[in-house]
Design a protein around this motif. Structure first.
Motif, PDB file in Angstrom:
ATOM      1  N   GLU A 283       0.835  -1.207   0.000  1.00  0.00           N
ATOM      2  CA  GLU A 283       0.000   0.000   0.000  1.00  0.00           C
ATOM      3  C   GLU A 283       0.871   1.259   0.000  1.00  0.00           C
ATOM      4  O   GLU A 283       2.059   1.224   0.304  1.00  0.00           O
ATOM      5  N   ARG A 284       0.238   2.360  -0.288  1.00  0.00           N
ATOM      6  CA  ARG A 284       0.936   3.647  -0.303  1.00  0.00           C
ATOM      7  C   ARG A 284       1.247   4.075   1.136  1.00  0.00           C
ATOM      8  O   ARG A 284       0.391   3.961   2.017  1.00  0.00           O
TER       9      ARG A 284
ATOM     10  N   HIS B  59       4.664   7.557  -5.756  1.00  0.00           N
ATOM     11  CA  HIS B  59       3.386   6.866  -5.566  1.00  0.00           C
ATOM     12  C   HIS B  59       2.922   6.890  -4.107  1.00  0.00           C
ATOM     13  O   HIS B  59       1.803   6.456  -3.814  1.00  0.00           O
ATOM     14  N   ASP B  60       3.754   7.366  -3.187  1.00  0.00           N
ATOM     15  CA  ASP B  60       3.395   7.377  -1.765  1.00  0.00           C
ATOM     16  C   ASP B  60       2.558   8.607  -1.414  1.00  0.00           C
ATOM     17  O   ASP B  60       2.333   9.494  -2.231  1.00  0.00           O
ATOM     18  N   TYR B  61       2.142   8.642  -0.136  1.00  0.00           N
ATOM     19  CA  TYR B  61       1.274   9.718   0.353  1.00  0.00           C
ATOM     20  C   TYR B  61       1.995  10.615   1.354  1.00  0.00           C
ATOM     21  O   TYR B  61       1.366  11.169   2.251  1.00  0.00           O
TER      22      TYR B  61
ATOM     23  N   THR C  38     -10.727  18.111 -10.526  1.00  0.00           N
ATOM     24  CA  THR C  38      -9.874  17.112  -9.884  1.00  0.00           C
ATOM     25  C   THR C  38      -9.428  16.118 -10.938  1.00  0.00           C
ATOM     26  O   THR C  38     -10.163  15.817 -11.890  1.00  0.00           O
ATOM     27  N   LEU C  39      -8.217  15.615 -10.772  1.00  0.00           N
ATOM     28  CA  LEU C  39      -7.583  14.769 -11.788  1.00  0.00           C
ATOM     29  C   LEU C  39      -7.345  13.376 -11.208  1.00  0.00           C
ATOM     30  O   LEU C  39      -6.823  13.235 -10.097  1.00  0.00           O
ATOM     31  N   PHE C  40      -7.706  12.346 -11.991  1.00  0.00           N
ATOM     32  CA  PHE C  40      -7.601  10.972 -11.514  1.00  0.00           C
ATOM     33  C   PHE C  40      -6.861  10.137 -12.558  1.00  0.00           C
ATOM     34  O   PHE C  40      -7.431   9.792 -13.599  1.00  0.00           O
ATOM     35  N   PRO C  41      -5.615   9.788 -12.292  1.00  0.00           N
ATOM     36  CA  PRO C  41      -4.854   8.949 -13.232  1.00  0.00           C
ATOM     37  C   PRO C  41      -5.176   7.467 -13.034  1.00  0.00           C
ATOM     38  O   PRO C  41      -5.248   6.983 -11.907  1.00  0.00           O
ATOM     39  N   PHE C  42      -5.400   6.765 -14.122  1.00  0.00           N
ATOM     40  CA  PHE C  42      -5.580   5.303 -14.098  1.00  0.00           C
ATOM     41  C   PHE C  42      -6.668   4.902 -13.086  1.00  0.00           C
ATOM     42  O   PHE C  42      -6.395   4.219 -12.103  1.00  0.00           O
TER      43      PHE C  42
ATOM     44  N   ASN D  82       2.102  11.654  -4.086  1.00  0.00           N
ATOM     45  CA  ASN D  82       2.976  12.825  -4.127  1.00  0.00           C
ATOM     46  C   ASN D  82       3.053  13.433  -5.524  1.00  0.00           C
ATOM     47  O   ASN D  82       3.150  14.658  -5.676  1.00  0.00           O
ATOM     48  N   ALA D  83       3.019  12.581  -6.545  1.00  0.00           N
ATOM     49  CA  ALA D  83       3.189  13.061  -7.915  1.00  0.00           C
ATOM     50  C   ALA D  83       1.973  13.827  -8.426  1.00  0.00           C
ATOM     51  O   ALA D  83       2.099  14.638  -9.339  1.00  0.00           O
ATOM     52  N   TYR D  84       0.791  13.577  -7.871  1.00  0.00           N
ATOM     53  CA  TYR D  84      -0.428  14.175  -8.424  1.00  0.00           C
ATOM     54  C   TYR D  84      -1.209  15.003  -7.405  1.00  0.00           C
ATOM     55  O   TYR D  84      -2.256  15.555  -7.737  1.00  0.00           O
ATOM     56  N   LEU D  85      -0.729  15.094  -6.183  1.00  0.00           N
ATOM     57  CA  LEU D  85      -1.496  15.784  -5.144  1.00  0.00           C
ATOM     58  C   LEU D  85      -1.707  17.257  -5.472  1.00  0.00           C
ATOM     59  O   LEU D  85      -2.731  17.838  -5.119  1.00  0.00           O
ATOM     60  N   GLY D  86      -0.750  17.866  -6.158  1.00  0.00           N
ATOM     61  CA  GLY D  86      -0.861  19.292  -6.453  1.00  0.00           C
ATOM     62  C   GLY D  86      -1.697  19.618  -7.666  1.00  0.00           C
ATOM     63  O   GLY D  86      -1.876  20.795  -7.991  1.00  0.00           O
ATOM     64  N   ASN D  87      -2.247  18.625  -8.348  1.00  0.00           N
ATOM     65  CA  ASN D  87      -3.058  18.879  -9.538  1.00  0.00           C
ATOM     66  C   ASN D  87      -4.473  19.301  -9.144  1.00  0.00           C
ATOM     67  O   ASN D  87      -5.150  18.608  -8.366  1.00  0.00           O
TER      68      ASN D  87
END
Length: 470
Positions: free
Chosen positions: A164-165, A173-175, A296-300, A396-401
């Motif tokens: 898990e993250r 990929h972590d939180y 809001t952005l949701f990858p995969f 971490n990679a997408y939290l700021g989107n």
């Protein structure tokens, strides 16, 4: 004009009149400044104005706030002024916020009793609870008020042991960034490995299952099901790759997942080349997303079928794609297009909020007993579960989107029954600073100290010489 005696007398009279009127105007402004108060912040980023998040938080705090600042008066006057300036910004929005200064040298017993460790330390009290603030910044004071605003400690458990993250991890990929935001807001984060500790603590406000990568053991799944059955709050962040033996949990919640990955052509209009990114631009009137203005952005992401959830829960899909999106069941490479024979057409549900009366509270009602205090304070009278078909949006990679961070904090607040803190923006105003190199600072200093005054003196001398030659 001829410079005769009469004209010179008129010029003197005009000069005297101007001086008298000017002094009168200055005196009038000075007198008005003692009767009325006006303040404007003209800085580019509003550095001397509270951020919207702080203002919104103060609006939610109904009871008085008391701040005691332990700062020396004689030696560190600047510290007291900094504290007054900082707290004054809060007092403009909350008049019942009081500030008192204590000189540590004059009250050593109180310093010892309060556990003060540094000059300038503040003790903030609200509703009988108190916390210390050592950093004289808006972010530190607002985060402290956030913690005090919560009626009790919120313990959030992150399941671990299956890839898990990590809420403390720094990988993309972590939180880690999201976890830090939660800790700043007063949440107590912990990780739970059900293999090592085969029980979910009763004091947990919320269990988070963040995208496991390997299968859970059947016993672990049963523990999670028992936790939900007893009324525990749950945030389940799933992925399109599979449930990893959590299908019984999905069945317990009345949910199912559509096969494939959600494809949203809208992202290409936004300059995102990867078709596996989905955006949500409109939100229903649900408490989690009410008044959420940004996308809001949701990858995969995976799509959710909540058709059977209504049998035992009050189910509300609150994140949905645009109608032209679909769930792609083929390989996510090359040209991707909708296949009516195998793909699932949009609009698709990405997240579902489930709510019902907690089984323990329901049993108390049936037995004509008052619900236990803990039911209201820690877990709330309602059991709340949120299932989202994506766990990347908080990474971490997408939290700021877009509004991903705000959505994440709203999710945790809603699941923790902190409804009063739902609509407080998570970000403080950007503190724009002017960073000058030593060379540039020297140039500016020499210019204002010597060049500009020297230029004015030379100009004055030149003008004086020209007039003298006439």
């Amino acid at each position: 004009m001829e410079a005769n005696k009469k004209n010179r007398r008129l010029l003197r009279l005009q000069g005297a009149s101007f001086a008298v009127l000017f002094l009168a105007a200055v005196g009038l402004v000075a007198w008005l400044s003692t009767r009325y108060h006006f303040q404007a912040d003209w800085t580019a980023a509003g550095r001397h104005t509270l951020a919207p998040a702080s203002v919104a938080l103060l609006a939610e705090l109904q009871d008085p706030i008391r701040i005691t600042a332990f700062a020396r008066q004689s030696e560190l006057v600047a510290t007291r002024r900094q504290i007054s300036d900082l707290v004054g910004r809060y007092q403009r929005h909350k008049p019942d916020l009081t500030l008192n200064f204590v000189d540590p040298d004059m009250a050593p017993d109180r310093v010892r009793d309060e556990g003060i460790s540094m000059d300038g330390e503040m003790v903030v009290e609200y509703q009988g609870r108190k916390l210390h603030v050592q950093q004289l910044t808006e972010q530190a004071l607002t985060n402290t008020l956030h913690k005090l605003a919560r009626s009790a400690e919120r313990k959030v458990l992150f399941l671990e042991g299956h890839g898990e993250r990590n809420p403390e991890g720094g990988a993309n990929h972590d939180y880690g960034a999201f976890g830090e935001q939660l800790r700043n807001k007063g949440f107590h984060l912990a990780r739970l490995n059900l293999t090592a500790t085969p029980e979910i603590p009763a004091d947990a406000s919320l269990l988070v299952i963040a995208s496991p990568q390997v299968d859970l053991f059947p016993g672990e799944v049963r523990l999670i099901q028992d936790y939900v059955e007893r009324g525990g709050n749950l945030l389940w962040l799933a992925e399109p790759e599979g449930r990893h033996q959590l299908d019984p949990l999905a069945a317990q919640l009345g949910l199912a997942f559509h096969p494939g990955t959600v494809v949203d052509p809208t992202t290409q209009l936004l300059g995102i080349d990867n078709a596996a990114f989905s955006v949500v631009v409109e939100y229903p009137q649900h408490a989690i997303v009410r008044d959420l203005a940004s996308v809001t952005l949701f990858p995969f992401a995976a799509a959710i079928d909540a058709g059977k959830a209504g049998e035992t829960w009050q189910a509300t899909p609150f994140l949905r794609t645009v109608p032209r999106a679909w769930a792609e069941t083929g390989v996510m490479q090359g040209a991707i297009s909708y296949d009516a024979g195998s793909d699932v057409a949009g609009p698709l549900t990405l997240a579902v909020a489930l709510e019902r009366t907690r089984p323990a509270a329901e049993m108390d009602t049936q037995d004509n007993k008052e619900p236990a205090a803990d039911d209201h304070d820690a877990a709330g009278p309602q059991q709340r579960v949120v299932v989202i078909g994506d766990g990347d949006f908080l990474a971490n990679a997408y939290l700021g989107n877009g509004a991903n961070l705000e959505l994440g904090e709203r999710l945790i607040n809603w699941l923790s029954h902190d409804d009063a803190l739902m609509h407080i923006p998570p970000k403080a105003a950007v503190d724009t600073r002017l960073e000058l190199s030593p060379l540039l600072s020297g140039i500016i200093g020499v210019s204002f100290l010597f060049l500009i005054p020297g230029g004015l003196v030379i100009a004055g001398v030149v003008i004086w010489l020209k007039r003298r030659k006439r």
